[in-house]
Design a protein around this motif. Structure first.
Motif, PDB file in Angstrom:
ATOM      1  N   ILE A 137       0.840  -1.329  -0.095  1.00  0.00           N
ATOM      2  CA  ILE A 137       0.082  -0.079  -0.640  1.00  0.00           C
ATOM      3  C   ILE A 137       0.874   1.254   0.675  1.00  0.00           C
ATOM      4  O   ILE A 137       1.899   1.379   1.027  1.00  0.00           O
ATOM      5  N   HIS A 138       0.484   2.667  -0.653  1.00  0.00           N
ATOM      6  CA  HIS A 138       1.105   3.960  -0.526  1.00  0.00           C
ATOM      7  C   HIS A 138       1.502   4.104   0.474  1.00  0.00           C
ATOM      8  O   HIS A 138       0.464   3.768   1.506  1.00  0.00           O
ATOM      9  N   SER A 139       1.981   4.916   0.986  1.00  0.00           N
ATOM     10  CA  SER A 139       2.107   4.792   2.195  1.00  0.00           C
ATOM     11  C   SER A 139       2.800   7.220   2.512  1.00  0.00           C
ATOM     12  O   SER A 139       3.426   7.344   1.825  1.00  0.00           O
ATOM     13  N   TRP A 140       2.737   7.484   3.887  1.00  0.00           N
ATOM     14  CA  TRP A 140       3.019   8.650   3.481  1.00  0.00           C
ATOM     15  C   TRP A 140       3.226   9.680   2.410  1.00  0.00           C
ATOM     16  O   TRP A 140       4.022  10.808   3.034  1.00  0.00           O
ATOM     17  N   GLY A 141       1.148   9.945   1.718  1.00  0.00           N
ATOM     18  CA  GLY A 141       1.371  10.797   0.736  1.00  0.00           C
ATOM     19  C   GLY A 141       2.125  10.029  -0.161  1.00  0.00           C
ATOM     20  O   GLY A 141       2.257  11.278  -0.834  1.00  0.00           O
ATOM     21  N   HIS A 142       2.272   9.009  -0.414  1.00  0.00           N
ATOM     22  CA  HIS A 142       2.533   8.537  -2.087  1.00  0.00           C
ATOM     23  C   HIS A 142       1.641   7.736  -2.887  1.00  0.00           C
ATOM     24  O   HIS A 142       1.806   7.417  -4.050  1.00  0.00           O
ATOM     25  N   ALA A 143       0.796   7.905  -2.244  1.00  0.00           N
ATOM     26  CA  ALA A 143      -0.582   7.365  -2.722  1.00  0.00           C
ATOM     27  C   ALA A 143      -0.784   8.160  -3.964  1.00  0.00           C
ATOM     28  O   ALA A 143      -1.093   9.643  -3.826  1.00  0.00           O
ATOM     29  N   PRO A 144      -1.430   8.115  -5.314  1.00  0.00           N
ATOM     30  CA  PRO A 144      -1.075   9.069  -6.281  1.00  0.00           C
ATOM     31  C   PRO A 144      -2.391  10.106  -5.746  1.00  0.00           C
ATOM     32  O   PRO A 144      -2.100  11.246  -6.468  1.00  0.00           O
ATOM     33  N   GLY A 145      -3.252   9.508  -5.131  1.00  0.00           N
ATOM     34  CA  GLY A 145      -4.475  10.171  -5.375  1.00  0.00           C
ATOM     35  C   GLY A 145      -4.597  10.790  -3.921  1.00  0.00           C
ATOM     36  O   GLY A 145      -5.253  12.184  -3.452  1.00  0.00           O
ATOM     37  N   ARG A 146      -3.691  10.645  -3.110  1.00  0.00           N
ATOM     38  CA  ARG A 146      -3.082  11.228  -1.514  1.00  0.00           C
ATOM     39  C   ARG A 146      -1.971  12.647  -1.850  1.00  0.00           C
ATOM     40  O   ARG A 146      -2.030  14.345  -0.849  1.00  0.00           O
ATOM     41  N   LYS A 147      -1.296  12.695  -2.903  1.00  0.00           N
ATOM     42  CA  LYS A 147      -0.204  12.834  -2.641  1.00  0.00           C
ATOM     43  C   LYS A 147      -0.863  15.203  -2.422  1.00  0.00           C
ATOM     44  O   LYS A 147       0.041  15.529  -2.215  1.00  0.00           O
ATOM     45  N   GLY A 148      -1.722  15.266  -2.773  1.00  0.00           N
ATOM     46  CA  GLY A 148      -2.362  16.705  -3.792  1.00  0.00           C
ATOM     47  C   GLY A 148      -2.182  17.015  -2.597  1.00  0.00           C
ATOM     48  O   GLY A 148      -1.995  18.130  -1.853  1.00  0.00           O
ATOM     49  N   ASP A 149      -3.010  16.255  -1.261  1.00  0.00           N
ATOM     50  CA  ASP A 149      -3.414  16.342   0.376  1.00  0.00           C
ATOM     51  C   ASP A 149      -2.018  16.891   1.055  1.00  0.00           C
ATOM     52  O   ASP A 149      -2.286  17.597   1.932  1.00  0.00           O
ATOM     53  N   TYR A 150      -1.182  16.156   0.902  1.00  0.00           N
ATOM     54  CA  TYR A 150       0.117  16.561   1.284  1.00  0.00           C
ATOM     55  C   TYR A 150       0.207  17.650   1.643  1.00  0.00           C
ATOM     56  O   TYR A 150       0.924  18.454   2.501  1.00  0.00           O
ATOM     57  N   THR A 464      -6.892  -2.218   2.346  1.00  0.00           N
ATOM     58  CA  THR A 464      -7.015  -0.893   2.157  1.00  0.00           C
ATOM     59  C   THR A 464      -7.970   0.030   3.793  1.00  0.00           C
ATOM     60  O   THR A 464      -7.394   0.905   3.858  1.00  0.00           O
ATOM     61  N   GLN A 465      -7.835  -1.378   4.790  1.00  0.00           N
ATOM     62  CA  GLN A 465      -7.858  -0.468   5.626  1.00  0.00           C
ATOM     63  C   GLN A 465      -7.160  -0.026   6.724  1.00  0.00           C
ATOM     64  O   GLN A 465      -6.869   0.655   7.308  1.00  0.00           O
ATOM     65  N   THR A 466      -5.975  -0.712   6.050  1.00  0.00           N
ATOM     66  CA  THR A 466      -4.929   0.257   7.023  1.00  0.00           C
ATOM     67  C   THR A 466      -4.223   1.528   6.229  1.00  0.00           C
ATOM     68  O   THR A 466      -3.474   1.856   7.385  1.00  0.00           O
ATOM     69  N   SER A 467      -5.103   1.639   5.419  1.00  0.00           N
ATOM     70  CA  SER A 467      -4.896   3.035   4.734  1.00  0.00           C
ATOM     71  C   SER A 467      -4.867   4.325   6.178  1.00  0.00           C
ATOM     72  O   SER A 467      -4.430   5.586   5.940  1.00  0.00           O
ATOM     73  N   HIS A 468      -5.897   4.193   7.270  1.00  0.00           N
ATOM     74  CA  HIS A 468      -6.103   4.639   8.508  1.00  0.00           C
ATOM     75  C   HIS A 468      -4.395   4.914   9.096  1.00  0.00           C
ATOM     76  O   HIS A 468      -4.196   6.119   9.581  1.00  0.00           O
ATOM     77  N   GLU A 469      -3.974   3.562   8.890  1.00  0.00           N
ATOM     78  CA  GLU A 469      -2.651   3.495   9.490  1.00  0.00           C
ATOM     79  C   GLU A 469      -1.276   4.526   8.619  1.00  0.00           C
ATOM     80  O   GLU A 469      -0.863   5.372   9.000  1.00  0.00           O
ATOM     81  N   PHE A 470      -1.268   4.477   7.386  1.00  0.00           N
ATOM     82  CA  PHE A 470       0.016   5.201   6.199  1.00  0.00           C
ATOM     83  C   PHE A 470      -0.720   5.683   6.209  1.00  0.00           C
ATOM     84  O   PHE A 470       0.166   6.904   5.279  1.00  0.00           O
ATOM     85  N   HIS A 471      -2.282   6.384   5.660  1.00  0.00           N
ATOM     86  CA  HIS A 471      -2.457   8.126   5.641  1.00  0.00           C
ATOM     87  C   HIS A 471      -3.287   8.075   6.016  1.00  0.00           C
ATOM     88  O   HIS A 471      -4.108   8.835   5.716  1.00  0.00           O
ATOM     89  N   GLY A 472      -2.776   8.697   7.580  1.00  0.00           N
ATOM     90  CA  GLY A 472      -4.246   9.039   7.891  1.00  0.00           C
ATOM     91  C   GLY A 472      -3.967  10.262   9.000  1.00  0.00           C
ATOM     92  O   GLY A 472      -3.372  10.909   9.717  1.00  0.00           O
ATOM     93  N   LEU A 473      -3.886  11.261   7.954  1.00  0.00           N
ATOM     94  CA  LEU A 473      -2.877  13.394   7.738  1.00  0.00           C
ATOM     95  C   LEU A 473      -4.062  13.510   8.541  1.00  0.00           C
ATOM     96  O   LEU A 473      -4.113  14.300   9.395  1.00  0.00           O
ATOM     97  N   GLY A 474      -5.682  12.720   8.189  1.00  0.00           N
ATOM     98  CA  GLY A 474      -6.773  13.072   9.394  1.00  0.00           C
ATOM     99  C   GLY A 474      -6.285  13.504  11.187  1.00  0.00           C
ATOM    100  O   GLY A 474      -6.422  14.347  11.438  1.00  0.00           O
ATOM    101  N   VAL A 475      -5.691  12.404  11.436  1.00  0.00           N
ATOM    102  CA  VAL A 475      -5.445  12.518  12.857  1.00  0.00           C
ATOM    103  C   VAL A 475      -4.060  13.007  13.488  1.00  0.00           C
ATOM    104  O   VAL A 475      -4.002  13.489  14.220  1.00  0.00           O
ATOM    105  N   GLU A 476      -3.406  13.460  12.648  1.00  0.00           N
ATOM    106  CA  GLU A 476      -2.338  14.081  12.237  1.00  0.00           C
ATOM    107  C   GLU A 476      -2.492  15.626  12.388  1.00  0.00           C
ATOM    108  O   GLU A 476      -1.633  16.233  13.600  1.00  0.00           O
TER     109      GLU A 476
END
Length: 643
Positions: A137-150, A464-476
């Motif tokens: 799974i892409h992590s820490w802002g590296h998912a193509p759909g999440r890079k802009g969020d970061y 997919t559920q682990t994205s809450h750990e590896f792309h948890g931008l909201g909790v950060e």
């Protein structure tokens, strides 16, 4: 070790040859600390004096010392450890923490020491580092759909920075800027004297001498076995832990394996093989790319935690996880427990606790040291303002009010992230005790039948559920403060999360200028472009900041008057077309939440404290009155009058 940090002032004292005959005045003189003498009627002879005493030199204590020095405050920091961290425990440093360190100019230095994004691309699940892969799974802002969020959330980017590299930078900065830092020095106890000052008894383990430190403020940043928390008897909310984990630090060059397996976290599961009880599965975590790794082993339920496997047994398990004949050397082995503990309050009087002393949890979501640093950033400006007479002592109460709910949320999230992995383990068949059953489950994933399809879907859902750990931008980034340190009396409605954050506040962060939210990051520039500047960099640095725009000149006048009236620094920045700062992407227009002539007031910790929709329709004195009222409320002056 920083040049001002000594651990061996009297080398013979450690082996007892000098006993207790070394005068405390000699130790203090050698260590550069002030002592009281018997000609004082109010102090005890041989007692060390400081206004600020920090117990613990980890991420929480050392960052607090750094932030306090930025206000010109000096003190003493002690640690029972012989030096900074010798194992790379925490490692993910998120944008929220980096923004705090950016305030004192350390973010760039830390970035240069770190392993940046290209080393953090994925989290993987595999049979071994050299073997088959189950999923990634892409992590820490590296998912193509999440890079802009970061990129939209912060001027910083997540980095992988082991605690062994973070702590020396913080301790050095603190020592060089006014905090007398002493290792091999443990807090034994403390008491409050008749004047309300704190008398801490400490033990110098080098000289084997016990002495006292008299201080106005005591900060307990002394970790999970905190003596400060213990003596204060702070109430703890304790939920059942989730067992033991074993860290095995390994020197091994895996560069040949990560070329097509790029990532800093690799879950290794071998359900088709027999495994030792002390390490049925685990995580291979990058420490230094790509030749130093942490092998985190999870014992099964039958493992006796009191038993200690041999070094050969650990090394064999490391080789199993690597999966080929790559040479490996064990550097260190340590154990820790997966806790879910948070203190119900963080402070009492002038004694404040932070970091692992008050919130203890597994490293999932990478929230540990990041929350420690943010605890310190929240507290430092409040201590500085009270100490300098710019705010009453009641402002200090807002530290626990604001940070304790954050601590509760992060221990809950981290433990839920760990529990989220149970579904992955179940889908891959790692849970049954019998190896034959595990093999059957694993083979079922290959089968072209309803059972195989069901298991593959279960694995997909679990990953997919682990994205809450590896792309948890909201909790950060999405922490919101409430309480007397926030003035929201002018808000027509209470704060509500919007957009995607309303649907999932762990995954998504929606920036807002509602009081209590962190200041949104927006890139600004000049009318003749120069280097872009973030709103984050315009705020902070020990001062309140007022953002306004076209038609908001009255706020500038008000800020000057209120600053002079209250003795509080207020910086003013006007954003808009042909203003001091150009909103070149129109992002501030979208996020500011007020009219062009409105005002957004930001606290020194870059949290929005108050906002006004527009310039009042009356006179400029109305701006003065409203701004003064807001800052008085935030500082706690509204109930205690002028200082």
């Amino acid at each position: 070790m920083p040049p001002s940090v000594d651990t061996n002032i009297f080398p013979n004292a450690a082996n007892g040859t000098t006993g207790n005959k070394i005068p405390i005045s000699r130790i203090c003189e050698a260590r550069g600390m002030k002592t009281y003498h018997s000609d004082s009627s109010q102090q005890t002879p041989g007692e060390v004096e400081t206004e600020f005493l920090i117990v613990g030199a980890g991420p929480a204590g050392a960052s607090l010392a750094c932030f306090l020095t930025s206000y010109g405050l000096k003190g003493i920091m002690i640690s029972s450890a012989p030096a900074t961290a010798n194992t790379p425990r925490a490692h993910i440093t998120n944008m929220a923490a980096l923004e705090c360190l950016r305030d004192i100019g350390l973010d760039e230095q830390l970035r240069e020491l770190s392993s940046e994004g290209h080393c953090m691309t994925h989290t993987r699940w595999c049979h071994s580092m050299a073997g088959e892969e189950y999923a990634r799974i892409h992590s820490w802002g590296h998912a193509p759909g999440r890079k802009g969020d970061y990129e939209m959330a912060s001027p910083c980017s997540p980095i992988d920075l082991p605690q062994t590299l973070l702590e020396p930078v913080l301790v050095r900065y603190a020592a060089q800027n006014g905090f007398n830092t002493r290792f091999n020095t443990a807090l034994s106890s403390f008491e409050i004297d008749n004047e309300g000052l704190i008398i801490a008894t400490v033990h110098d383990e080098v000289s084997n001498i016990q002495y006292k430190i008299r201080t106005k403020y005591l900060f307990g940043a002394d970790g999970a076995r905190s003596q400060v928390v213990k003596q204060l008897d702070l109430p703890l909310s304790i939920k059942p832990g989730q067992g033991l984990a074993i860290n095995v630090l390994v020197k091994t060059d895996l560069s040949h394996l990560v070329v097509h397996r790029r990532g800093n976290l690799h879950w290794v599961m071998q359900p088709d093989k027999e495994h030792p009880e002390f390490g049925w599965q685990g995580i291979v975590r990058m420490v230094k790319p790509w030749n130093e790794w942490m092998f985190i082993l999870f014992p099964n339920r039958d493992c006796d935690p009191s038993t200690e496997p041999s070094k050969e047994a650990y090394l064999q398990r490391v080789r199993d996880f690597i999966g080929d004949d790559t040479p490996a050397e064990i550097l260190d082995v340590s154990k820790w427990y997966i806790n879910e503990i948070v203190a119900e309050k963080y402070s009492e009087g002038n004694i404040f606790c932070m970091g692992d002393a008050v919130h203890r949890h597994p490293p999932m979501n990478g929230l540990g040291s990041n929350t420690c640093i943010q605890d310190a950033f929240n507290l430092a400006w409040k201590v500085a303002y009270v100490h300098k007479g710019q705010a009453p002592p009641s402002l200090l109460d807002t530290y626990s009010i604001e940070r304790q709910p954050v601590g509760r949320s992060i221990i809950t999230r981290a433990n839920q992230a760990f529990r989220d992995h149970f579904s992955v383990w179940e889908a891959l068949g790692t849970l049954p005790k019998e190896v034959e059953v595990r093999r059957k489950v694993l083979s079922e994933l290959r089968e072209a039948n309803p059972e195989g399809r069901k298991r593959r879907l279960a694995l997909q859902k679990a990953i997919t559920q682990t994205s809450h750990e590896f792309h948890g931008l909201g909790v950060e980034m999405g922490q919101v403060y409430h309480g007397p340190g926030i003035y929201d009396a002018d808000e027509p409605l209470p704060y509500e999360r919007r957009g995607r954050a309303a649907e999932d506040d762990v995954l998504y962060y929606e920036p807002s200028t509602h009081p209590g939210c962190r200041l949104p990051h927006v890139w600004l520039n000049k009318v003749i472009p120069t280097k872009p500047v973030s709103t984050i960099d315009l705020a902070g640095h020990g001062a309140f900041t007022l953002f306004t725009g076209i038609g908001g000149d009255a706020w500038k006048v008000a800020a000057n008057q209120v600053s002079e009236e209250l003795g509080v620094p207020i910086n003013v920045h006007s954003i808009g077309f042909r203003q001091v700062w150009e909103d070149v992407y129109f992002d501030w227009e979208r996020l500011r939440g007020v009219n062009e002539d409105g005002a957004v007031l930001v606290r020194p910790d870059r949290v929005v404290g108050w906002r006004a929709k527009a310039v009042p329709t009356a006179t400029e004195s109305s701006c003065n009155s409203r701004l003064s009222q807001a800052i008085r409320a935030i500082l706690g002056l509204h109930s205690e009058g002028n200082l």
